[in-house]
Design a protein around this motif. Structure first.
Motif, PDB file in Angstrom:
ATOM      1  N   GLY A  72      -2.246   5.790   7.164  1.00  0.00           N
ATOM      2  CA  GLY A  72      -3.641   5.804   6.751  1.00  0.00           C
ATOM      3  C   GLY A  72      -4.634   6.013   7.878  1.00  0.00           C
ATOM      4  N   CYS A  88       0.844  -1.198   0.000  1.00  0.00           N
ATOM      5  CA  CYS A  88       0.000   0.000   0.000  1.00  0.00           C
ATOM      6  C   CYS A  88       0.875   1.242   0.000  1.00  0.00           C
ATOM      7  N   CYS A 107      -6.280  -1.208  -0.647  1.00  0.00           N
ATOM      8  CA  CYS A 107      -5.631  -0.240   0.227  1.00  0.00           C
ATOM      9  C   CYS A 107      -6.651   0.858   0.524  1.00  0.00           C
ATOM     10  N   VAL A 108      -6.839   1.168   1.786  1.00  0.00           N
ATOM     11  CA  VAL A 108      -7.850   2.131   2.215  1.00  0.00           C
ATOM     12  C   VAL A 108      -7.226   3.145   3.168  1.00  0.00           C
ATOM     13  N   PHE A 109      -7.987   4.174   3.514  1.00  0.00           N
ATOM     14  CA  PHE A 109      -7.553   5.142   4.513  1.00  0.00           C
ATOM     15  C   PHE A 109      -8.773   5.591   5.299  1.00  0.00           C
ATOM     16  N   THR A 151      -2.157   5.020   3.265  1.00  0.00           N
ATOM     17  CA  THR A 151      -3.154   3.959   3.127  1.00  0.00           C
ATOM     18  C   THR A 151      -2.669   2.718   3.870  1.00  0.00           C
TER      19      THR A 151
END
Length: 87
Positions: A38, A10, A23-25, A14
């Motif tokens: 993140g 990532c 991949c997130v935040f 993230t």
């Protein structure tokens, strides 16, 4: 993880979601910044996020202003001035 089963790292700001497929935040509140991992972090009192939302900053107030707990400056009313502490 990509569709073909290979892993990717990532990017900054993230982290992998719970199933490891994206991949997130986090979505930060108005008094928080987004850290490189993140996750959100609260700014301390008398500071606020910068325009990018990546650093907590303290505004430089003018001599006729006071610094508020949210990190912004407030102009004193006519015929008044800060008490020396400026908070």
């Amino acid at each position: 993880m990509k569709v073909d089963g290979t892993c990717i790292e990532c990017q900054a700001y993230t982290y992998p979601n719970t199933d490891g497929r994206q991949c997130v935040f986090e979505t930060c509140e108005s008094n928080q910044i987004l850290k490189e991992d993140g996750k959100c972090l609260d700014c301390e009192e008398y500071s606020r996020p910068d325009s990018d939302g990546k650093q907590c900053v303290t505004e430089e107030c003018q001599s006729n202003q006071i610094l508020l707990v949210d990190g912004s400056c407030k102009t004193c009313e006519d015929y008044s001035h800060p008490n020396g502490v400026s908070k």
